[in-house]
Design a protein around this motif. Structure first.
Motif, PDB file in Angstrom:
ATOM      1  N   TYR A 175     -45.820  15.775   6.645  1.00 17.39           N
ATOM      2  CA  TYR A 175     -44.935  16.840   6.176  1.00 17.39           C
ATOM      3  C   TYR A 175     -45.606  18.202   6.345  1.00 17.39           C
ATOM      4  O   TYR A 175     -44.965  19.171   6.741  1.00 17.39           O
ATOM      5  CB  TYR A 175     -44.560  16.590   4.714  1.00 17.39           C
ATOM      6  CG  TYR A 175     -43.740  17.687   4.076  1.00 17.39           C
ATOM      7  CD1 TYR A 175     -42.378  17.792   4.347  1.00 17.39           C
ATOM      8  CD2 TYR A 175     -44.307  18.616   3.212  1.00 17.39           C
ATOM      9  CE1 TYR A 175     -41.603  18.786   3.771  1.00 17.39           C
ATOM     10  CE2 TYR A 175     -43.540  19.619   2.633  1.00 17.39           C
ATOM     11  CZ  TYR A 175     -42.194  19.691   2.913  1.00 17.39           C
ATOM     12  OH  TYR A 175     -41.438  20.682   2.341  1.00 17.39           O
TER      13      TYR A 175
ATOM     14  N   PHE B 288     -43.822  19.069  10.743  1.00 21.42           N
ATOM     15  CA  PHE B 288     -42.570  18.990  10.007  1.00 21.42           C
ATOM     16  C   PHE B 288     -41.495  18.254  10.796  1.00 21.42           C
ATOM     17  O   PHE B 288     -40.789  17.398  10.269  1.00 21.42           O
ATOM     18  CB  PHE B 288     -42.091  20.391   9.621  1.00 21.42           C
ATOM     19  CG  PHE B 288     -40.828  20.376   8.810  1.00 21.42           C
ATOM     20  CD1 PHE B 288     -40.852  19.982   7.485  1.00 21.42           C
ATOM     21  CD2 PHE B 288     -39.615  20.739   9.367  1.00 21.42           C
ATOM     22  CE1 PHE B 288     -39.686  19.944   6.723  1.00 21.42           C
ATOM     23  CE2 PHE B 288     -38.449  20.709   8.629  1.00 21.42           C
ATOM     24  CZ  PHE B 288     -38.488  20.312   7.300  1.00 21.42           C
TER      25      PHE B 288
ATOM     26  N   THR C 157     -39.512  14.894   9.700  1.00 21.41           N
ATOM     27  CA  THR C 157     -38.055  14.743   9.564  1.00 21.41           C
ATOM     28  C   THR C 157     -37.566  13.526  10.339  1.00 21.41           C
ATOM     29  O   THR C 157     -36.701  12.790   9.852  1.00 21.41           O
ATOM     30  CB  THR C 157     -37.282  15.993  10.049  1.00 21.41           C
ATOM     31  OG1 THR C 157     -37.503  16.200  11.445  1.00 21.41           O
ATOM     32  CG2 THR C 157     -37.665  17.235   9.257  1.00 21.41           C
TER      33      THR C 157
ATOM     34  N   ASN D  77     -40.636  15.479  -1.229  1.00 20.32           N
ATOM     35  CA  ASN D  77     -40.442  16.496  -0.189  1.00 20.32           C
ATOM     36  C   ASN D  77     -39.037  16.447   0.401  1.00 20.32           C
ATOM     37  O   ASN D  77     -38.467  17.482   0.739  1.00 20.32           O
ATOM     38  CB  ASN D  77     -41.490  16.343   0.915  1.00 20.32           C
ATOM     39  CG  ASN D  77     -42.853  16.796   0.450  1.00 20.32           C
ATOM     40  OD1 ASN D  77     -42.985  17.777  -0.270  1.00 20.32           O
ATOM     41  ND2 ASN D  77     -43.884  16.063   0.841  1.00 20.32           N
TER      42      ASN D  77
ATOM     43  N   GLU E 257     -36.731  18.326  -1.916  1.00 22.47           N
ATOM     44  CA  GLU E 257     -36.942  19.775  -1.787  1.00 22.47           C
ATOM     45  C   GLU E 257     -36.283  20.310  -0.520  1.00 22.47           C
ATOM     46  O   GLU E 257     -35.680  21.381  -0.530  1.00 22.47           O
ATOM     47  CB  GLU E 257     -38.433  20.088  -1.787  1.00 22.47           C
ATOM     48  CG  GLU E 257     -39.083  19.939  -3.137  1.00 22.47           C
ATOM     49  CD  GLU E 257     -40.580  20.213  -3.121  1.00 22.47           C
ATOM     50  OE1 GLU E 257     -41.089  20.752  -2.101  1.00 22.47           O
ATOM     51  OE2 GLU E 257     -41.242  19.886  -4.112  1.00 22.47           O
ATOM     52  N   GLU E 258     -36.394  19.579   0.569  1.00 21.52           N
ATOM     53  CA  GLU E 258     -35.803  20.032   1.832  1.00 21.52           C
ATOM     54  C   GLU E 258     -34.282  20.015   1.767  1.00 21.52           C
ATOM     55  O   GLU E 258     -33.627  20.924   2.280  1.00 21.52           O
ATOM     56  CB  GLU E 258     -36.307  19.182   3.004  1.00 21.52           C
ATOM     57  CG  GLU E 258     -37.760  19.403   3.328  1.00 21.52           C
ATOM     58  CD  GLU E 258     -38.107  20.854   3.613  1.00 21.52           C
ATOM     59  OE1 GLU E 258     -37.303  21.579   4.243  1.00 21.52           O
ATOM     60  OE2 GLU E 258     -39.195  21.292   3.194  1.00 21.52           O
TER      61      GLU E 258
ATOM     62  N   SER F  61     -33.252  22.959  -0.218  1.00 23.85           N
ATOM     63  CA  SER F  61     -33.480  24.157   0.589  1.00 23.85           C
ATOM     64  C   SER F  61     -32.361  24.340   1.616  1.00 23.85           C
ATOM     65  O   SER F  61     -31.915  25.469   1.860  1.00 23.85           O
ATOM     66  CB  SER F  61     -34.835  24.050   1.289  1.00 23.85           C
ATOM     67  OG  SER F  61     -35.034  25.137   2.150  1.00 23.85           O
ATOM     68  N   MET F  62     -31.898  23.260   2.197  1.00 20.92           N
ATOM     69  CA  MET F  62     -30.797  23.341   3.161  1.00 20.92           C
ATOM     70  C   MET F  62     -29.551  23.903   2.495  1.00 20.92           C
ATOM     71  O   MET F  62     -28.843  24.723   3.077  1.00 20.92           O
ATOM     72  CB  MET F  62     -30.512  21.970   3.765  1.00 20.92           C
ATOM     73  CG  MET F  62     -31.566  21.506   4.730  1.00 20.92           C
ATOM     74  SD  MET F  62     -31.437  19.772   5.235  1.00 20.92           S
ATOM     75  CE  MET F  62     -29.711  19.528   5.460  1.00 20.92           C
TER      76      MET F  62
END
Length: 144
Positions: free
Chosen positions: A6, A10, A14, A33, A36-37, A40-41
């Motif tokens: 991560y 990155f 993914t 993580n 969180e992603e 964030s999106m």
């Protein structure tokens, strides 16, 4: 390994997470993580809408307060932002519930942008949005 990937690759992370999801290997997912992603999106989608609203409102303000500078470029920018906002809301329907609130916030930013671009004082522009969001998105609306 997942945490290291991560931080160091990155894109690779993914792809790994997508593969784990696809294969149903949920116990191996980097849940912290990944959450969180995903959050964030969602924030990214909100920021894009706010940015497009700001550009639209700035050009509507410029249209109203600098009639001598009206031209094809402003007209096309207004049309473009309306189309992109409409598409963005179609692809993210849950943002419609927040659109009025986001419009009010974006309008404040649009005042600053319009003042910077026009050289006019920011207090010349109405402190509160002088049109509704529906009007601003209406293809036939231009402030007089």
């Amino acid at each position: 390994m997942q945490n290291k990937l991560y931080k160091t690759d990155f894109y690779g992370w993914t792809q790994e997470q997508a593969g784990l999801l696809r294969d149903g290997r949920l116990s191996e997912i980097d849940a912290k993580n990944l959450m969180e992603e995903i959050e964030s999106m969602g924030g990214s989608e909100r920021r894009e809408l706010e940015s497009r609203l700001e550009v639209l409102f700035m050009h509507l303000l410029k249209w109203k307060y600098q009639p001598g500078y009206r031209g094809k470029s402003w007209t096309l920018t207004i049309k473009e932002q309306r189309r992109k906002i409409s598409r963005h809301l179609e692809k993210n329907p849950s943002l419609k519930n927040k659109a009025d609130e986001m419009a009010q916030e974006s309008y404040g930013d649009a005042i600053l942008s319009a003042a910077r671009e026009t050289g006019l004082e920011e207090n010349l522009f109405p402190a509160h949005m002088p049109w509704t969001l529906a009007q601003a998105l209406d293809p036939d609306f231009l402030p007089a």
